[in-house]
Design a protein around this motif. Structure first.
Motif, PDB file in Angstrom:
ATOM      1  N   GLY A 120       0.810  -1.209   0.000  1.00  0.00           N
ATOM      2  CA  GLY A 120       0.000   0.000   0.000  1.00  0.00           C
ATOM      3  C   GLY A 120       0.845   1.261   0.000  1.00  0.00           C
ATOM      4  O   GLY A 120       0.541   2.231  -0.698  1.00  0.00           O
ATOM      5  N   LEU A 121       1.934   1.251   0.766  1.00  0.00           N
ATOM      6  CA  LEU A 121       2.798   2.432   0.856  1.00  0.00           C
ATOM      7  C   LEU A 121       3.566   2.698  -0.429  1.00  0.00           C
ATOM      8  O   LEU A 121       3.952   3.840  -0.714  1.00  0.00           O
ATOM      9  CB  LEU A 121       3.792   2.271   2.016  1.00  0.00           C
ATOM     10  N   THR A 122       3.786   1.647  -1.202  1.00  0.00           N
ATOM     11  CA  THR A 122       4.595   1.786  -2.420  1.00  0.00           C
ATOM     12  C   THR A 122       3.776   1.606  -3.694  1.00  0.00           C
ATOM     13  O   THR A 122       4.337   1.472  -4.783  1.00  0.00           O
ATOM     14  CB  THR A 122       5.747   0.756  -2.406  1.00  0.00           C
ATOM     15  N   ALA A 123       2.456   1.633  -3.567  1.00  0.00           N
ATOM     16  CA  ALA A 123       1.592   1.367  -4.727  1.00  0.00           C
ATOM     17  C   ALA A 123       1.787   2.374  -5.849  1.00  0.00           C
ATOM     18  O   ALA A 123       1.634   2.046  -7.032  1.00  0.00           O
ATOM     19  CB  ALA A 123       0.120   1.351  -4.284  1.00  0.00           C
ATOM     20  N   ASP A 124       2.145   3.609  -5.503  1.00  0.00           N
ATOM     21  CA  ASP A 124       2.318   4.651  -6.526  1.00  0.00           C
ATOM     22  C   ASP A 124       3.757   4.753  -7.008  1.00  0.00           C
ATOM     23  O   ASP A 124       4.155   5.748  -7.612  1.00  0.00           O
ATOM     24  CB  ASP A 124       1.861   6.002  -5.994  1.00  0.00           C
ATOM     25  N   GLY A 125       4.544   3.717  -6.712  1.00  0.00           N
ATOM     26  CA  GLY A 125       5.944   3.721  -7.132  1.00  0.00           C
ATOM     27  C   GLY A 125       6.882   4.342  -6.128  1.00  0.00           C
ATOM     28  O   GLY A 125       8.083   4.487  -6.397  1.00  0.00           O
ATOM     29  N   GLY A 126       6.369   4.719  -4.962  1.00  0.00           N
ATOM     30  CA  GLY A 126       7.211   5.329  -3.940  1.00  0.00           C
ATOM     31  C   GLY A 126       8.066   4.305  -3.215  1.00  0.00           C
ATOM     32  O   GLY A 126       8.027   3.104  -3.501  1.00  0.00           O
ATOM     33  N   ILE A 127       8.871   4.790  -2.255  1.00  0.00           N
ATOM     34  CA  ILE A 127       9.729   3.913  -1.479  1.00  0.00           C
ATOM     35  C   ILE A 127       9.444   4.105   0.000  1.00  0.00           C
ATOM     36  O   ILE A 127       8.938   5.138   0.429  1.00  0.00           O
ATOM     37  CB  ILE A 127      11.228   4.187  -1.769  1.00  0.00           C
ATOM     38  N   ALA A 128       9.760   3.088   0.786  1.00  0.00           N
ATOM     39  CA  ALA A 128       9.516   3.145   2.223  1.00  0.00           C
ATOM     40  C   ALA A 128      10.587   2.337   2.937  1.00  0.00           C
ATOM     41  O   ALA A 128      11.104   1.354   2.407  1.00  0.00           O
ATOM     42  CB  ALA A 128       8.126   2.597   2.556  1.00  0.00           C
ATOM     43  N   ASP A 129      10.904   2.774   4.136  1.00  0.00           N
ATOM     44  CA  ASP A 129      11.846   2.082   5.003  1.00  0.00           C
ATOM     45  C   ASP A 129      11.025   1.456   6.126  1.00  0.00           C
ATOM     46  O   ASP A 129      10.257   2.162   6.794  1.00  0.00           O
ATOM     47  CB  ASP A 129      12.867   3.086   5.544  1.00  0.00           C
TER      48      ASP A 129
END
Length: 494
Positions: free
Chosen positions: A109-118
């Motif tokens: 869900g956090l990276t669904a738009d192509g973003g990144i997460a730690d």
């Protein structure tokens, strides 16, 4: 010591809450440190049980530019449930999704738009060394990669990857991507984490006593009770002022690790990591550089450290795990004549304290002195015997190696037999360091070289090195626990 009764449900729940508030207070300290250090893209706010971020909402570090850091906190009352495949993949107590499945869904869900997460899973549970994937966890990063990706589909790791991917609802390729950003911060018990936070507080210029730490964590709990899910810089600074936590200027952090990875290395202004460059399988056996690495290379790295710290640094905290010869060298690198306040956390009679070269004392503490004649030359050997008495071992080494020394000077606490409690605090350590230095200035004025052997708290070795000026050239030895006994590590011009 009286045994504590078994923890009841209320005790478990309240201790688990306190554990989470400690992790959140750590995030607040990181925000303060990154802001005062003028880091690029610092943390701008701390989320606590933040809405809209799935199951990794316990503590969130929010930045203007991704990645944000999303943390799930899991507290256990005992060690009955290590972190392994079973723990991560079993359904929840009410039959809901597993921990791994929840983390995977949140990540997608956090990276669904192509973003990144730690991502972080923080717990006081330890890793299961028998688990196919967890056994490959990198202690320096907390990541299961790259070892989790090693091995074909028929290997034990390959089969474990397939099971994890199925439970997570991911393809194996997606699982590998998840494991590249999911840190397992394990075996983080409350006492050890409190010690880390007190170091962080001292580095920021806050009070570092236990009461101050509990007041910080209590403030986080109060904010959560009031429904405040996002803690800003202004809110944290106001809390610091209201609670009276300010103690002094911020300190630069120098991390030096030769025995085991330093959990504070990622927060340091400069880090020297020699863990893989020292010989031995554990921090108990790592005593000398692993060939082709040398003491001279470590000395060069340590002596270059001042130039790696922020310009204008006047106070430095040393973190990490080093033995006595490197600690002494760090002290000489930041000698008092440079105007640097040097400190480190040291365990003493009343728990861990920041031992600082700026801590005042009334009178220098003259050491006890014992001299043993050697008659092999015109140089001098000195043994600092504070925690143990190494006299016989040093004598044996001097004679076997035919070092050109006239005598061995053994310096002890003035009125105490060497033991782990000989130096109770920073005030006593500074007083003894000055007393040792002053005695050696008088007794070695005509000596061209000194051979120094240390048996003392690491903090005292650091403070002694910091005071080591107007003395002759000094060769510092490390106890390497082999047939040779000792090994020359560093040569210091004093």
């Amino acid at each position: 010591m009286a045994h504590l009764p078994a923890a009841g449900p209320t005790s478990v729940r309240t201790t688990g809450d306190y554990y989470q508030w400690l992790i959140a207070w750590e995030a607040c300290l990181i925000l303060l440190r990154e802001t005062t250090g003028r880091l690029h893209n610092p943390v701008r706010a701390v989320g606590v049980e933040l809405d809209g971020v799935g199951n990794l909402d316990d503590v969130v570090l929010l930045r203007d530019v991704p990645p944000n850091t999303y943390t799930q906190v899991k507290y256990a009352v005992d060690a009955a449930t290590p972190v392994n495949e079973e723990y991560l993949t079993k359904p929840s107590a009410n039959g809901g999704p597993s921990i791994l499945n929840k983390i995977a869904r949140t990540w997608k869900g956090l990276t669904a738009d192509g973003g990144i997460a730690d991502l972080r899973l923080v717990t006081n549970r330890a890793a299961d060394p028998a688990d196919d994937l967890m056994a490959g966890r990198d202690a320096r990063t907390g990541l299961l990669m790259p070892k989790a990706g090693v091995g074909g589909v028929r290997s034990d790791r390959g089969k474990a990857r397939a099971r994890w991917a199925q439970e997570a609802g991911l393809t194996e390729a997606e699982l590998m991507d998840l494991l590249l950003v999911l840190r397992f911060d394990l075996a983080l018990d409350i006492v050890r984490h409190e010690e880390k936070l007190r170091i962080l507080m001292a580095n920021i210029g806050l009070r570092d006593d236990q009461r101050a730490l509990e007041e910080g964590a209590g403030w986080v709990a109060k904010m959560v009770r009031e429904g405040r899910r996002e803690l800003t810089l202004a809110m944290i600074e106001a809390a610091v002022a209201e609670l009276g936590l300010t103690a002094g200027p911020a300190r630069a952090v120098l991390s030096i690790a030769t025995l085991k990875p330093d959990p504070l290395a990622s927060d340091a202004d400069h880090a020297i990591d020699w863990v893989d460059r020292f010989d031995g399988d554990s921090d108990y056996t790592k005593r000398r550089p692993l060939w082709p690495n040398t003491w001279a290379q470590l000395q060069a790295d340590i002596e270059a450290a001042p130039g790696r710290l922020p310009a204008g640094t006047t106070a430095v905290t040393i973190t990490g795990s080093i033995r006595l010869a490197p600690a002494f060298l760090v002290g000489t690198t930041f000698r008092m004549v440079t105007g640097t306040d040097l400190g480190t956390m040291q365990r003493g009679r009343i728990g861990s304290q920041l031992w600082s070269t700026n801590d005042p004392f009334d009178t220098a503490l003259a050491p006890g002195v014992i001299e043993r004649e050697i008659g092999q030359g015109d140089e001098v050997a000195v043994a600092i015997a504070v925690t143990t008495n190494p006299t016989e071992d040093v004598l044996e080494y001097l004679r076997e190696q035919h070092l050109p020394v006239s005598k061995l000077i053994v310096l002890t606490p003035a009125s105490d037999i060497p033991n782990d409690s000989s130096v109770p605090d920073s005030t006593a350590a500074n007083a003894l360091a000055v007393g040792i230095r002053d005695y050696l200035r008088r007794s070695t004025r005509r000596v061209r070289r000194m051979h120094l052997f240390l048996a003392c708290p690491m903090g005292l070795a650091l403070l002694l090195g910091n005071r080591w000026n107007r003395l002759c050239q000094t060769v510092v030895y490390e106890d390497i626990k082999t047939d040779a006994g000792y090994e020359p590590a560093f040569t210091v011009e004093a």
